[in-house]
Design a protein around this motif. Structure first.
Motif, PDB file in Angstrom:
ATOM      1  N   VAL A   1      40.701  38.862  49.747  1.00  0.00           N
ATOM      2  CA  VAL A   1      39.353  38.651  49.218  1.00  0.00           C
ATOM      3  C   VAL A   1      38.180  39.160  49.883  1.00  0.00           C
ATOM      4  CG1 VAL A   1      37.813  36.809  48.620  1.00  0.00           C
ATOM      5  CG2 VAL A   1      40.162  36.362  48.249  1.00  0.00           C
TER       6      VAL A   1
ATOM      7  N   LYS B   1      43.416  42.469  42.574  1.00  0.00           N
ATOM      8  CA  LYS B   1      44.533  41.922  43.215  1.00  0.00           C
ATOM      9  C   LYS B   1      44.128  40.909  44.335  1.00  0.00           C
ATOM     10  CE  LYS B   1      48.719  41.508  42.808  1.00  0.00           C
ATOM     11  NZ  LYS B   1      49.394  40.641  41.867  1.00  0.00           N
ATOM     12  N   GLY B   2      43.069  41.319  45.135  1.00  0.00           N
ATOM     13  CA  GLY B   2      42.389  40.738  45.949  1.00  0.00           C
ATOM     14  C   GLY B   2      42.029  39.117  45.516  1.00  0.00           C
ATOM     15  N   ILE B   3      41.428  39.257  44.476  1.00  0.00           N
ATOM     16  CA  ILE B   3      40.680  38.064  43.929  1.00  0.00           C
ATOM     17  C   ILE B   3      41.841  37.017  43.209  1.00  0.00           C
ATOM     18  CG2 ILE B   3      39.318  36.875  42.124  1.00  0.00           C
ATOM     19  CD1 ILE B   3      37.905  38.316  44.240  1.00  0.00           C
TER      20      ILE B   3
ATOM     21  N   ALA C   1      47.261  44.974  38.646  1.00  0.00           N
ATOM     22  CA  ALA C   1      46.670  43.952  39.449  1.00  0.00           C
ATOM     23  C   ALA C   1      47.267  42.471  39.066  1.00  0.00           C
ATOM     24  CB  ALA C   1      45.280  43.990  39.866  1.00  0.00           C
TER      25      ALA C   1
ATOM     26  N   SER D   1      38.377  42.707  48.639  1.00  0.00           N
ATOM     27  CA  SER D   1      37.759  42.898  47.506  1.00  0.00           C
ATOM     28  C   SER D   1      36.039  42.895  47.332  1.00  0.00           C
ATOM     29  CB  SER D   1      38.302  41.898  46.502  1.00  0.00           C
ATOM     30  OG  SER D   1      39.641  41.898  46.334  1.00  0.00           O
TER      31      SER D   1
ATOM     32  N   ILE E   1      42.762  47.164  43.894  1.00  0.00           N
ATOM     33  CA  ILE E   1      42.372  46.281  45.031  1.00  0.00           C
ATOM     34  C   ILE E   1      41.521  45.123  44.802  1.00  0.00           C
ATOM     35  CG2 ILE E   1      41.444  46.478  47.532  1.00  0.00           C
ATOM     36  CD1 ILE E   1      42.551  49.469  47.568  1.00  0.00           C
ATOM     37  N   PHE E   2      40.523  45.584  43.879  1.00  0.00           N
ATOM     38  CA  PHE E   2      39.595  44.383  43.836  1.00  0.00           C
ATOM     39  C   PHE E   2      40.172  43.078  43.105  1.00  0.00           C
ATOM     40  CE2 PHE E   2      36.777  42.431  40.595  1.00  0.00           C
ATOM     41  CZ  PHE E   2      35.696  41.650  41.598  1.00  0.00           C
TER      42      PHE E   2
ATOM     43  N   SER F   1      39.913  49.520  41.230  1.00  0.00           N
ATOM     44  CA  SER F   1      39.978  48.262  40.389  1.00  0.00           C
ATOM     45  C   SER F   1      41.417  47.510  40.818  1.00  0.00           C
ATOM     46  CB  SER F   1      40.388  48.769  38.888  1.00  0.00           C
ATOM     47  OG  SER F   1      41.018  47.834  37.965  1.00  0.00           O
TER      48      SER F   1
END
Length: 237
Positions: A119, A109-111, A163, A122, A106-107, A104
């Motif tokens: 991204v 935060k990348g977005i 995130a 993610s 990493i996904f 959750s």
């Protein structure tokens, strides 16, 4: 390595180690908040958690080096606390809650950073672990299979909240101009006063023509001195 070492101790020396897991809504169960991620019921359970933990921790360490220990510490703490608050009256063990927390974080935060490498990470997380979302809610498979959907749900929410609120200054866009600062006030800048509230340019008023008074200027060659020219004949040699 700690997961496997703990499983070895559990298998050969401490078969009742599951009692150090999270037992929701009990004082005794609070000790399981930092300990439950190291305890697993069988080899399949250990393998299913240790492989994603290995790659997710590597990704977290590589891309979020400055936030690495904070994410792990807060992830374990609040995932365990959420499981303690929401869980059924049973021992909850295993690192799957931390897996959901890291996925959750990493996904999302990348977005949120909109940094192209994050991204891409993610999107990779979605392709690899997108199916785990079905184990976050109570259903026939999670309830009958002894799966702690409460721990999964708590981990996912914990990662998402971290995130959103955890700062990653290393990925922020560098500021080159004054107007890029978040606290920039354009009202006191002469340039921005030339635009209205809708961003339209305001034509300045035409300047009035300047009137130049004619002044009598004495000629440079005017003189009151009398000059007499005398022509002299040139003598022949």
């Amino acid at each position: 390595m700690m997961l496997w070492f703990t499983y070895y101790l559990n298998l050969h020396y401490f078969p009742e180690m599951y009692q150090y897991g999270i037992l929701p809504k009990t004082i005794k169960g609070l000790r399981g908040i930092p300990l439950h991620i190291f305890i697993h019921g069988n080899f399949k359970h250990l393998l299913n958690n240790s492989i994603p933990i290995f790659f997710l921790v590597l990704a977290l360490k590589y891309f979020y080096r400055q936030q690495f220990f904070k994410v792990l510490f807060l992830g374990i703490l609040f995932t365990g606390l959420g499981t303690w608050l929401l869980g059924r009256n049973s021992y909850h063990i295993g690192a799957s809650g931390l897996v959901y927390c890291l996925v959750s974080f990493i996904f999302f935060k990348g977005i949120l950073t909109q940094y192209y490498r994050l991204v891409a990470l993610s999107l990779t997380i979605v392709l690899v672990y997108g199916g785990i979302i079905w184990y976050m809610f109570p259903n026939a498979e999670t309830l009958q299979g002894g799966v702690s959907w409460e721990g999964h749900f708590a981990g996912f929410v914990t990662g998402m909240v971290m995130a959103i609120f955890m700062k990653t200054a290393q990925f922020e866009k560098p500021i080159f101009y004054d107007w890029e600062h978040p606290d920039f006030d354009p009202t006191d800048k002469p340039f921005f006063k030339q635009f209205d509230e809708n961003g339209n340019f305001i034509n300045p008023p035409k300047p009035e023509p300047e009137v130049i008074e004619e002044t009598e200027v004495e000629s440079y060659f005017t003189s009151s001195v009398k000059v007499i020219y005398d022509f002299l004949k040139m003598k022949n040699n």
